[in-house]
Enzyme design. Sequence first.
Site, PDB file in Angstrom:
ATOM      1  N   SER A   1       0.841  -1.192   0.000  1.00 57.19           N
ATOM      2  CA  SER A   1       0.000   0.000   0.000  1.00 57.19           C
ATOM      3  C   SER A   1       0.883   1.252   0.000  1.00 57.19           C
ATOM      4  O   SER A   1       1.738   1.404  -0.875  1.00 57.19           O
ATOM      5  CB  SER A   1      -0.949  -0.039   1.202  1.00 57.19           C
ATOM      6  OG  SER A   1      -1.924   0.970   1.128  1.00 57.19           O
TER       7      SER A   1
ATOM      8  N   ASP B   1      -8.946  -5.881  -5.073  1.00 57.36           N
ATOM      9  CA  ASP B   1      -8.494  -4.625  -4.462  1.00 57.36           C
ATOM     10  C   ASP B   1      -8.961  -3.472  -5.347  1.00 57.36           C
ATOM     11  O   ASP B   1      -8.418  -3.239  -6.421  1.00 57.36           O
ATOM     12  CB  ASP B   1      -6.969  -4.635  -4.343  1.00 57.36           C
ATOM     13  CG  ASP B   1      -6.400  -3.386  -3.686  1.00 57.36           C
ATOM     14  OD1 ASP B   1      -7.181  -2.460  -3.382  1.00 57.36           O
ATOM     15  OD2 ASP B   1      -5.171  -3.335  -3.490  1.00 57.36           O
TER      16      ASP B   1
ATOM     17  N   HIS C   1      -8.292  -4.794  -0.585  1.00 57.98           N
ATOM     18  CA  HIS C   1      -6.973  -4.198  -0.353  1.00 57.98           C
ATOM     19  C   HIS C   1      -6.250  -4.845   0.824  1.00 57.98           C
ATOM     20  O   HIS C   1      -5.025  -4.990   0.812  1.00 57.98           O
ATOM     21  CB  HIS C   1      -7.134  -2.696  -0.106  1.00 57.98           C
ATOM     22  CG  HIS C   1      -5.840  -1.957  -0.002  1.00 57.98           C
ATOM     23  ND1 HIS C   1      -4.899  -1.953  -1.012  1.00 57.98           N
ATOM     24  CD2 HIS C   1      -5.318  -1.196   1.000  1.00 57.98           C
ATOM     25  CE1 HIS C   1      -3.856  -1.222  -0.643  1.00 57.98           C
ATOM     26  NE2 HIS C   1      -4.074  -0.758   0.567  1.00 57.98           N
TER      27      HIS C   1
END
Length: 409
Positions: A149, A341, A374
């Site tokens: 991320s 995601d 995610h």
Amino acid sequence: MSFIATPQFMHFDEPLPLQSGGSIADYDLAFETYGQLNADKSNAIVVCHALNASHHVAGSYEGQPKSEGWWDNMIGPGKPVDTDKFFVIGINNLGSCFGSTGPMHTNPATGKPYGADFPVVTVEDWVDAQARLLDRLGIQTLAAVLGGSLGGMQALSWSLRYPERMRHAVVVASAPNLNAENIAFNEVARRAIVTDPDFNGGHFYEHGVVPARGLRIARMVGHITYLSDDVMNQKFGRSLRAPTLPAARGSLPPEGTDPTRGGPASDRRDYLYSTQDVEFQIESYLRYQGEKFSGYFDANTYLLITRALDYFDPARCHDGDLTRALAVAKARFLLVSFTTDWRFAPARSREIVKSLLENNRDVSYAEIDAPHGHDAFLLDDPRYMSVMRSYFEGIAKELKTTERAGGAA
């Protein structure tokens, strides 16, 4: 069984120039290390953290068995990033609320907490600070920089700012910049915080209050983006939450509630016909996550980190051309994305892959069919773990080959 982790701190009194044009005169960085640094200091890996994580990547603290690091399933003895082979360094970013200098700390110029006066920091600033820590540790070249991320953005930035200091960049569930939708989510979260009456312009510390309401809403908004539609429907669907006593309305779920599901099981079929009560289990779950978050995270840190996300865009100085931006990178890359995601969709990782290939760089790419959205980068998907293990085993073999060659010379 987890190993014992020990936090460390390094003080810097050399001013750190910032992308904004300002600087931080002196600061502390919190970090942890796992494993042993080899003789030629070639087996070090930096792990960069995401929004609400920290330097506590793996292991547990003495006497706190439930304090496992946020990526403990990935990093440790015998794990995909094997600390029997690598020296792993987790570093807390500047502006955080977990040990490194941030808005909660005292501003030497005023003797009061920085609050909103803490300078705006960027991904590039974090990477520069991390490089300074490595200088202090005597580590010139990294075996790899790894992050998921926002951490993946830092790994990508490392390859551009310090291309000679790393051999591999591992970028997981990330993107070359935020799209408009992601910036919009961040702005909604920030507005929730700054419009909380307890925010006090960011100087709430001296008033003895916390903008908890704003933080709760910010976390609720953010948490929605971390999950996939499939997972939310599987976990919660349209299930109703068991009714609570009026005095408990709007509060945390009662004792015995499973917070991962949002509330106690309920077989009721009738609505409460109320606009104020918690009606659905998904509502209870989000309120629980918001309440928990507001108890440990700092509002000014949230503003800083989401803005750093917004600003990250290495192609910006190259007329939006990512291929030109990545031309300076010399590392070999692994990129991993997850099909569900939607915060950082696989197409964003493929943008990076395409630009690296156009620069004739060595790139591996895995797109994992996982249902978790995610948050999948934090979970134990077997295919994902296999990809990571295989890649880091390859790095370990490279190190052994280099050591043998050095010994033969």
